[in-house]
Scaffold this motif. Structure first.
Motif, PDB file in Angstrom:
ATOM      1  N   PRO A   2       8.614  -9.478  -5.256  1.00 23.51           N
ATOM      2  CA  PRO A   2       7.438  -8.800  -4.705  1.00 23.51           C
ATOM      3  C   PRO A   2       7.778  -8.049  -3.412  1.00 23.51           C
ATOM      4  O   PRO A   2       8.766  -8.364  -2.723  1.00 23.51           O
ATOM      5  CB  PRO A   2       6.465  -9.949  -4.431  1.00 23.51           C
ATOM      6  N   PRO A   3       6.981  -7.047  -3.044  1.00 25.60           N
ATOM      7  CA  PRO A   3       7.267  -6.260  -1.830  1.00 25.60           C
ATOM      8  C   PRO A   3       7.328  -7.096  -0.561  1.00 25.60           C
ATOM      9  O   PRO A   3       8.047  -6.729   0.381  1.00 25.60           O
ATOM     10  CB  PRO A   3       6.101  -5.262  -1.781  1.00 25.60           C
ATOM     11  N   GLN A   4       6.603  -8.198  -0.502  1.00 26.77           N
ATOM     12  CA  GLN A   4       6.567  -9.017   0.714  1.00 26.77           C
ATOM     13  C   GLN A   4       7.929  -9.616   1.055  1.00 26.77           C
ATOM     14  O   GLN A   4       8.177 -10.000   2.196  1.00 26.77           O
ATOM     15  CB  GLN A   4       5.545 -10.145   0.572  1.00 26.77           C
ATOM     16  N   ARG A   5       8.824  -9.669   0.084  1.00 24.60           N
ATOM     17  CA  ARG A   5      10.141 -10.272   0.319  1.00 24.60           C
ATOM     18  C   ARG A   5      11.217  -9.217   0.527  1.00 24.60           C
ATOM     19  O   ARG A   5      12.397  -9.536   0.535  1.00 24.60           O
ATOM     20  CB  ARG A   5      10.509 -11.178  -0.863  1.00 24.60           C
ATOM     21  N   LEU A   6      10.804  -7.963   0.713  1.00 17.00           N
ATOM     22  CA  LEU A   6      11.760  -6.871   0.867  1.00 17.00           C
ATOM     23  C   LEU A   6      11.567  -6.176   2.210  1.00 17.00           C
ATOM     24  O   LEU A   6      10.441  -6.051   2.696  1.00 17.00           O
ATOM     25  CB  LEU A   6      11.569  -5.845  -0.255  1.00 17.00           C
ATOM     26  N   PRO A   7      12.639  -5.675   2.821  1.00 19.85           N
ATOM     27  CA  PRO A   7      12.475  -4.882   4.048  1.00 19.85           C
ATOM     28  C   PRO A   7      11.779  -3.567   3.718  1.00 19.85           C
ATOM     29  O   PRO A   7      12.090  -2.915   2.719  1.00 19.85           O
ATOM     30  CB  PRO A   7      13.910  -4.650   4.522  1.00 19.85           C
ATOM     31  N   GLN A   8      10.848  -3.146   4.548  1.00 18.06           N
ATOM     32  CA  GLN A   8      10.016  -1.977   4.264  1.00 18.06           C
ATOM     33  C   GLN A   8      10.516  -0.756   5.039  1.00 18.06           C
ATOM     34  O   GLN A   8      10.079  -0.472   6.145  1.00 18.06           O
ATOM     35  CB  GLN A   8       8.552  -2.282   4.604  1.00 18.06           C
ATOM     36  N   PHE A   9      11.428  -0.030   4.401  1.00 13.80           N
ATOM     37  CA  PHE A   9      11.903   1.226   4.961  1.00 13.80           C
ATOM     38  C   PHE A   9      11.124   2.409   4.400  1.00 13.80           C
ATOM     39  O   PHE A   9      10.926   3.413   5.077  1.00 13.80           O
ATOM     40  CB  PHE A   9      13.398   1.404   4.681  1.00 13.80           C
ATOM     41  N   ASP A  10      10.726   2.315   3.140  1.00 13.79           N
ATOM     42  CA  ASP A  10       9.897   3.337   2.491  1.00 13.79           C
ATOM     43  C   ASP A  10       8.638   2.660   1.968  1.00 13.79           C
ATOM     44  O   ASP A  10       8.502   2.416   0.764  1.00 13.79           O
ATOM     45  CB  ASP A  10      10.657   4.024   1.355  1.00 13.79           C
ATOM     46  N   PRO A  11       7.683   2.341   2.867  1.00 13.47           N
ATOM     47  CA  PRO A  11       6.470   1.633   2.464  1.00 13.47           C
ATOM     48  C   PRO A  11       5.426   2.609   1.929  1.00 13.47           C
ATOM     49  O   PRO A  11       5.647   3.819   1.851  1.00 13.47           O
ATOM     50  CB  PRO A  11       5.998   0.986   3.768  1.00 13.47           C
ATOM     51  N   LEU A  12       4.281   2.068   1.570  1.00 11.61           N
ATOM     52  CA  LEU A  12       3.170   2.879   1.081  1.00 11.61           C
ATOM     53  C   LEU A  12       2.227   3.154   2.242  1.00 11.61           C
ATOM     54  O   LEU A  12       1.648   2.240   2.823  1.00 11.61           O
ATOM     55  CB  LEU A  12       2.430   2.137  -0.038  1.00 11.61           C
ATOM     56  N   PHE A  13       2.071   4.431   2.620  1.00 15.87           N
ATOM     57  CA  PHE A  13       1.200   4.820   3.715  1.00 15.87           C
ATOM     58  C   PHE A  13      -0.138   5.322   3.164  1.00 15.87           C
ATOM     59  O   PHE A  13      -0.162   6.026   2.144  1.00 15.87           O
ATOM     60  CB  PHE A  13       1.838   5.930   4.553  1.00 15.87           C
ATOM     61  N   PRO A  14      -1.247   5.006   3.812  1.00 11.30           N
ATOM     62  CA  PRO A  14      -2.535   5.560   3.380  1.00 11.30           C
ATOM     63  C   PRO A  14      -2.556   7.067   3.565  1.00 11.30           C
ATOM     64  O   PRO A  14      -1.945   7.600   4.494  1.00 11.30           O
ATOM     65  CB  PRO A  14      -3.546   4.859   4.294  1.00 11.30           C
ATOM     66  N   ALA A  15      -3.246   7.755   2.655  1.00 12.44           N
ATOM     67  CA  ALA A  15      -3.289   9.221   2.714  1.00 12.44           C
ATOM     68  C   ALA A  15      -4.668   9.700   2.291  1.00 12.44           C
ATOM     69  O   ALA A  15      -5.417   8.988   1.609  1.00 12.44           O
ATOM     70  CB  ALA A  15      -2.217   9.829   1.813  1.00 12.44           C
ATOM     71  N   THR A  16      -5.021  10.907   2.716  1.00 12.50           N
ATOM     72  CA  THR A  16      -6.327  11.473   2.374  1.00 12.50           C
ATOM     73  C   THR A  16      -6.316  12.142   1.006  1.00 12.50           C
ATOM     74  O   THR A  16      -7.370  12.481   0.489  1.00 12.50           O
ATOM     75  CB  THR A  16      -6.752  12.508   3.434  1.00 12.50           C
ATOM     76  N   ARG A  17      -5.146  12.355   0.421  1.00 14.43           N
ATOM     77  CA  ARG A  17      -5.063  12.952  -0.907  1.00 14.43           C
ATOM     78  C   ARG A  17      -4.486  11.928  -1.883  1.00 14.43           C
ATOM     79  O   ARG A  17      -3.849  10.956  -1.484  1.00 14.43           O
ATOM     80  CB  ARG A  17      -4.213  14.219  -0.895  1.00 14.43           C
ATOM     81  N   LEU A  18      -4.710  12.158  -3.169  1.00  9.76           N
ATOM     82  CA  LEU A  18      -4.238  11.230  -4.180  1.00  9.76           C
ATOM     83  C   LEU A  18      -2.719  11.152  -4.174  1.00  9.76           C
ATOM     84  O   LEU A  18      -2.024  12.168  -4.119  1.00  9.76           O
ATOM     85  CB  LEU A  18      -4.728  11.668  -5.563  1.00  9.76           C
ATOM     86  N   LEU A  19      -2.207   9.926  -4.221  1.00 14.49           N
ATOM     87  CA  LEU A  19      -0.771   9.721  -4.259  1.00 14.49           C
ATOM     88  C   LEU A  19      -0.281   9.780  -5.703  1.00 14.49           C
ATOM     89  O   LEU A  19      -1.028   9.494  -6.638  1.00 14.49           O
ATOM     90  CB  LEU A  19      -0.419   8.360  -3.657  1.00 14.49           C
ATOM     91  N   PRO A  20       0.972  10.151  -5.929  1.00 18.13           N
ATOM     92  CA  PRO A  20       1.520  10.107  -7.287  1.00 18.13           C
ATOM     93  C   PRO A  20       1.467   8.682  -7.840  1.00 18.13           C
ATOM     94  O   PRO A  20       1.586   7.706  -7.091  1.00 18.13           O
ATOM     95  CB  PRO A  20       2.967  10.571  -7.102  1.00 18.13           C
ATOM     96  N   ILE A  21       1.301   8.555  -9.149  1.00 15.11           N
ATOM     97  CA  ILE A  21       1.233   7.231  -9.759  1.00 15.11           C
ATOM     98  C   ILE A  21       2.423   6.948 -10.664  1.00 15.11           C
ATOM     99  O   ILE A  21       2.619   5.810 -11.085  1.00 15.11           O
ATOM    100  CB  ILE A  21      -0.080   7.047 -10.553  1.00 15.11           C
ATOM    101  N   GLU A  22       3.229   7.970 -10.994  1.00 12.18           N
ATOM    102  CA  GLU A  22       4.354   7.749 -11.891  1.00 12.18           C
ATOM    103  C   GLU A  22       5.666   7.977 -11.171  1.00 12.18           C
ATOM    104  O   GLU A  22       5.752   8.732 -10.200  1.00 12.18           O
ATOM    105  CB  GLU A  22       4.254   8.646 -13.119  1.00 12.18           C
ATOM    106  N   PHE A  23       6.708   7.320 -11.653  1.00 14.58           N
ATOM    107  CA  PHE A  23       8.048   7.489 -11.102  1.00 14.58           C
ATOM    108  C   PHE A  23       8.687   8.735 -11.733  1.00 14.58           C
ATOM    109  O   PHE A  23       8.390   9.071 -12.864  1.00 14.58           O
ATOM    110  CB  PHE A  23       8.907   6.267 -11.410  1.00 14.58           C
ATOM    111  N   PRO A  24       9.585   9.437 -11.024  1.00 14.14           N
ATOM    112  CA  PRO A  24      10.062   9.157  -9.668  1.00 14.14           C
ATOM    113  C   PRO A  24       9.228   9.799  -8.561  1.00 14.14           C
ATOM    114  O   PRO A  24       9.609   9.722  -7.397  1.00 14.14           O
ATOM    115  CB  PRO A  24      11.464   9.758  -9.692  1.00 14.14           C
ATOM    116  N   ASP A  25       8.089  10.435  -8.909  1.00 15.44           N
ATOM    117  CA  ASP A  25       7.265  11.069  -7.867  1.00 15.44           C
ATOM    118  C   ASP A  25       6.728  10.036  -6.880  1.00 15.44           C
ATOM    119  O   ASP A  25       6.596  10.317  -5.691  1.00 15.44           O
ATOM    120  CB  ASP A  25       6.110  11.838  -8.505  1.00 15.44           C
TER     121      ASP A  25
END
Length: 232
Positions: free
Chosen positions: A181-204
């Protein structure tokens, strides 16, 4: 404050090499200003496999692999303590584009990701060495319809008719729970809140360290009006 100005500008150097089916990027991003939180990337090397057909088969392949050394440094005066780690990540996906009835496009996909994290170092380190695997699948269904309005014209704008294009789509993504799970990983590229829709599929979706289980359906409707230029 002017709208659109980056209040935390990054200082970095990047070198890119592009081939017909692959792209190589080498990024170096040191910390320059101690007033801002910074993730140093010294370096961040990324090899992208652009979407390409697999021989004479109807399948297509795409990939994205990266390796780097990262250090999360916090702003001066912050109570958070810095930490650093190495990370190697590789993602591979197969897509099968299908067109039905000459107007309905269906793109099912399935992929997998493997990420290795070294043991974090530094006064704020809390994570150990980890190997994470992620599976993803889903499909996107799209179509397009258009109509020409020949009565719309303008000599001033050189318009001779308008074309209205409508593009509905349904995008489904399913990602079961990752092996770590993410809680056990160092967060260098975390998920930031945004005012526009974020991509939902990889690799976007590139918040690598924040990947978690997902079961998402996104409905999209695009409208576009194109003018037809007058012909002499």
């Amino acid at each position: 404050m002017s709208i659109g100005k980056n209040v935390q500008p990054s200082s970095f150097a990047e070198v890119n090499q592009l081939w017909s089916n692959f792209s190589l990027d080498v990024l170096a991003q040191p910390r320059v200003n101690t007033f801002f939180d910074t993730v140093e990337r010294l370096p961040d090397i990324r090899l992208t496999g652009l979407r390409q057909q697999i021989g004479p088969t109807p399948f297509y392949y795409e990939s994205e692999s990266s390796f780097g050394y990262y250090r999360h440094e916090f702003a001066s005066g912050s109570t958070n303590l810095e930490y650093s780690a190495k990370r190697g990540d590789t993602f591979h996906q197969i897509i099968l584009p299908v067109t039905l009835f000459d107007w309905l496009n269906i793109n099912p996909r399935a992929g997998g990701r493997f990420t290795h994290y070294s043991e974090a170092e530094g006064p704020g380190a809390t994570t150990s060495e980890q190997d994470r695997t992620v599976f993803n699948t889903g499909a996107e269904i799209t179509t397009k319809a258009s109509r020409v309005w020949p009565g719309a014209s303008s000599q001033f704008f050189e318009i001779n008719g308008l074309r209205h294009i409508i593009q509905p789509s349904i995008n489904y993504v399913y990602v079961p729970s990752p092996s770590v799970p993410p809680q056990r990983l160092p967060q260098f590229d975390p998920l930031f809140p945004a005012t526009r829709l974020l991509p939902i599929e990889f690799p976007d979706f590139n918040a690598i360290d924040a990947i978690d289980s997902a079961n998402v359906v996104r409905l999209t409707l695009r409208n576009k009006v194109q003018p037809n230029a007058n012909r002499a």
